[in-house]
Enzyme design. Structure first.
Site, PDB file in Angstrom:
ATOM      1  N   HIS A  65      40.982  -3.780  42.590  1.00 57.80           N
ATOM      2  CA  HIS A  65      41.387  -4.522  41.560  1.00 57.80           C
ATOM      3  C   HIS A  65      40.375  -5.077  40.621  1.00 57.80           C
ATOM      4  CE1 HIS A  65      44.218  -5.786  44.955  1.00 57.80           C
ATOM      5  NE2 HIS A  65      45.052  -5.708  44.066  1.00 57.80           N
ATOM      6  N   GLN A 100      60.511  -6.690  45.420  1.00 57.64           N
ATOM      7  CA  GLN A 100      60.145  -5.339  45.822  1.00 57.64           C
ATOM      8  C   GLN A 100      59.742  -4.938  47.112  1.00 57.64           C
ATOM      9  OE1 GLN A 100      56.559  -5.968  43.152  1.00 57.64           O
ATOM     10  NE2 GLN A 100      55.311  -4.842  44.693  1.00 57.64           N
ATOM     11  N   GLN A 107      54.419   3.902  40.404  1.00 54.29           N
ATOM     12  CA  GLN A 107      54.509   2.863  39.827  1.00 54.29           C
ATOM     13  C   GLN A 107      54.268   2.965  38.411  1.00 54.29           C
ATOM     14  OE1 GLN A 107      54.014  -1.291  41.575  1.00 54.29           O
ATOM     15  NE2 GLN A 107      51.855  -0.995  40.520  1.00 54.29           N
ATOM     16  N   LYS A 115      46.415   4.134  41.712  1.00 53.45           N
ATOM     17  CA  LYS A 115      46.759   4.509  43.118  1.00 53.45           C
ATOM     18  C   LYS A 115      48.128   4.424  43.401  1.00 53.45           C
ATOM     19  CE  LYS A 115      46.300   3.276  47.702  1.00 53.45           C
ATOM     20  NZ  LYS A 115      47.168   2.192  47.774  1.00 53.45           N
TER      21      LYS A 115
HETATM   22  O1  PAF Z   1      50.799  -2.979  42.052  1.00 53.66           O
HETATM   23  C1  PAF Z   1      51.294  -4.161  42.346  1.00 53.66           C
HETATM   24  O2  PAF Z   1      50.382  -5.037  42.790  1.00 53.66           O
HETATM   25  C2  PAF Z   1      52.662  -4.814  41.936  1.00 53.66           C
HETATM   26  O3  PAF Z   1      53.686  -3.896  42.492  1.00 53.66           O
HETATM   27  C3  PAF Z   1      52.867  -5.288  40.816  1.00 53.66           C
HETATM   28  C4  PAF Z   1      52.516  -4.369  39.596  1.00 53.66           C
HETATM   29  C5  PAF Z   1      51.710  -6.564  40.546  1.00 53.66           C
HETATM   30  C6  PAF Z   1      54.116  -5.966  40.682  1.00 53.66           C
HETATM   31  O4  PAF Z   1      54.532  -6.828  41.395  1.00 53.66           O
END
Ligand code: PAF
Length: 292
Positions: A50, A74, A167, A163
């Site tokens: 992060h 999700q 997405q 990673k």
């Molecule tokens: O990758 C993540 O941490 C999550 O899928 C995100 C993009 C913050 C959406 O909740």
């Protein structure tokens, strides 16, 4: 000058806002001052991966907002939503020491108020037969929350890690399809020295599993190398799956895809090619990917 009305208790030097009104007020003040704003969407439990997103954000903006929200839509009912690691204060401190400016940490009711009834239905890369095959409702949740965050923050740039490669492709498609003005910035995977991709879920690994986990990356690296040297893609993937299996993983998928469309391809000549894997080690599901 900071408006005291916008303040909530902060961790270290970084301010935490909890609702959309405060968020918008803070961002509007920055915009008036001419600042370019970057959003780093996260679910918290911050690690060095992060922090690399924060570094990428800094290269693209003057002010950095990090959203920290464990997004229930999700997660499938069988998944780890309740157990997902939550550490807001520690996260805010890490973000502050990485030079972040503002944390947006909304409550679930803020993002999904009573009567909430609108979910996005992403197609294209969201239906590639990878994560979506095993987590059929996942990308609807991701697309919906990302769209909400982009509307709430209206950032100039938003940073997503490679990673979660599928997405990233889903978000890039979403932004193009819905005409968001935000530029999506992709940040490379950060790895442990032994190759394991950093993930908030690595904390679930036992000591023995942690020792075996780097084989996932090793399998991809070897597979990519073999394909580059001309080995047939199908054969290289078969060997990689066998190698992952010997480490005790149960593989959900290990595939070679077109790096942009995620369509299945069986020759590097049809590329750019990306290898993507998801596999379970004990109760922990790990994902990884690598360009060929
Ligand atoms: O990758 C993540 O941490 C999550 O899928 C995100 C993009 C913050 C959406 O909740």
């Amino acid at each position: 000058m900071r408006d005291p009305a916008l303040e909530t208790p902060d961790a270290g030097a970084v301010q935490i806002v909890r609702n959309v009104e405060d968020l918008r007020a803070r961002l509007a003040a920055w915009r008036l001052g001419g600042a370019r704003i970057a959003l780093v969407p996260t679910m918290g439990a911050l690690h060095a991966g992060h922090m690399s997103l924060v570094t990428a954000a800094r290269e693209n903006a003057d002010k950095i907002v990090m959203s920290i929200f464990v997004n229930p839509t999700q997660f499938a009912p069988t998944e780890d939503f309740a157990a997902y690691p939550r550490s807001l204060e520690a996260d805010a401190e890490k973000f502050a020491s990485a030079g972040g400016d503002l944390v947006f940490a909304p409550a679930t009711e803020t993002m999904y108020p009573e009567g909430f009834a609108t979910m996005l239905a992403p197609g294209g890369p969201a239906e590639a037969g990878l994560e979506d095959k095993f987590r059929p409702t996942h990308f609807a949740g991701v697309a919906t929350i990302v769209a909400k965050l982009l509307v709430q923050c209206r950032p100039d740039a938003a940073v997503f890690g490679e990673k979660d490669y599928q997405q990233l492709m889903v978000v890039e498609r979403l932004v193009r399809d819905l005409d968001f003005e935000t530029r999506i910035v992709a940040a490379p995977i950060v790895r442990e020295p032994d190759g394991l991709a950093l993930s908030s879920r690595n904390v679930y690994l036992s000591a023995d599993e942690r020792a075996r986990a780097p084989r996932l990356h090793a399998a991809l690296a070897r597979c990519a190398e073999e394909i580059r040297k001309g080995r047939a893609v199908v054969a290289a993937l078969k060997s990689a799956k066998a190698f992952v299996g010997t480490a005790g993983f149960v593989t959900d998928y290990l595939e070679a895809r077109h790096a942009e469309t995620l369509a299945a391809i069986d020759s590097a000549a049809d590329g750019p090619m990306r290898l993507l894997v998801a596999a379970r080690l004990g109760r922990t599901r790990l994902i990884d990917n690598l360009p060929v």
